[in-house]
Design a protein around this motif. Structure first.
Motif, short mmCIF file in Angstrom:
data_model
loop_
_atom_site.label_atom_id
_atom_site.label_comp_id
_atom_site.label_asym_id
_atom_site.label_seq_id
_atom_site.Cartn_x
_atom_site.Cartn_y
_atom_site.Cartn_z
N GLY A 50 0.76 -1.10 0.07
CA GLY A 50 -0.11 -0.02 0.04
C GLY A 50 1.08 1.22 -0.13
O GLY A 50 0.16 2.40 0.03
N GLU A 51 2.34 1.40 0.07
CA GLU A 51 2.91 2.46 0.08
C GLU A 51 3.00 3.01 -1.39
O GLU A 51 3.05 2.33 -2.30
CB GLU A 51 4.35 1.81 0.42
CG GLU A 51 4.89 2.79 1.53
CD GLU A 51 6.31 2.37 1.76
OE1 GLU A 51 7.30 3.39 2.27
OE2 GLU A 51 6.38 1.33 2.21
N SER A 52 3.27 4.15 -1.44
CA SER A 52 3.25 4.85 -2.83
C SER A 52 4.98 4.90 -3.20
O SER A 52 5.92 4.80 -2.53
CB SER A 52 2.74 6.38 -2.80
OG SER A 52 3.85 7.11 -2.01
N VAL A 53 4.90 4.74 -4.86
CA VAL A 53 6.26 4.88 -5.22
C VAL A 53 6.96 5.93 -4.62
O VAL A 53 8.17 6.00 -4.38
CB VAL A 53 6.17 4.87 -6.73
CG1 VAL A 53 7.71 5.14 -7.37
CG2 VAL A 53 5.83 3.47 -7.07
N THR A 54 6.38 7.27 -4.67
CA THR A 54 6.86 8.71 -4.29
C THR A 54 7.69 8.27 -2.72
O THR A 54 8.72 8.67 -2.38
CB THR A 54 5.96 9.67 -4.10
OG1 THR A 54 5.46 9.88 -5.57
CG2 THR A 54 6.69 10.85 -3.74
N ALA A 55 6.59 7.64 -2.07
CA ALA A 55 6.80 7.50 -0.44
C ALA A 55 8.24 6.43 -0.44
O ALA A 55 9.20 6.65 0.26
CB ALA A 55 6.06 7.05 0.44
N ILE A 56 8.14 5.36 -1.21
CA ILE A 56 9.18 4.39 -1.22
C ILE A 56 10.66 4.90 -1.70
O ILE A 56 11.68 4.77 -1.07
CB ILE A 56 8.81 3.08 -2.27
CG1 ILE A 56 7.64 2.51 -1.49
CG2 ILE A 56 9.99 2.31 -2.26
CD1 ILE A 56 7.10 1.58 -2.52
N CYS A 57 10.53 5.93 -2.86
CA CYS A 57 11.72 6.48 -3.23
C CYS A 57 12.34 7.62 -2.27
O CYS A 57 13.31 8.05 -2.83
CB CYS A 57 11.48 6.89 -4.89
SG CYS A 57 11.09 5.24 -5.78
N ALA A 58 11.47 8.02 -1.57
CA ALA A 58 11.93 8.96 -0.69
C ALA A 58 13.15 8.37 0.45
O ALA A 58 13.96 9.02 0.93
CB ALA A 58 10.92 9.76 0.02
N ASP A 59 13.05 6.92 0.30
CA ASP A 59 14.16 6.35 1.33
C ASP A 59 15.33 6.42 0.38
O ASP A 59 15.55 6.29 -0.66
CB ASP A 59 13.56 4.88 1.43
CG ASP A 59 14.52 3.90 2.04
OD1 ASP A 59 15.81 4.27 2.24
OD2 ASP A 59 14.08 2.86 2.71
#
Length: 72
Positions: free
Chosen positions: A28-37
């Protein structure tokens, strides 16, 4: 460490990173949130990788799984 790499045109990207992104998208995580890692590629790179039909299929399945989980 898994050093498998998937090929898109002449670019290679680490399969382990792709697997982690797909797993997080399905949760359920967005790509934007994931790629902020900081350990992940930028979102633009990931979206460019989606030109690979196999990866796009995995991504679409992960999004469908996330939508199903959201409705349970």
């Amino acid at each position: 460490m898994d050093d498998r790499r998937m090929m898109l045109g002449r670019r290679y990207y680490p399969a382990v990173i792709v697997d982690q992104i797909i797993e997080r998208v399905s949760a359920g995580e967005s790509v934007t949130a994931i790629c902020a890692d900081p350990a992940m590629p930028c979102a633009a790179s990931f979206f460019n990788w989606l030109a690979d039909p196999e990866l796009r299929g995995k991504y679409e399945q992960a999004r469908a799984a996330a939508r199903t989980r959201a409705h349970i």
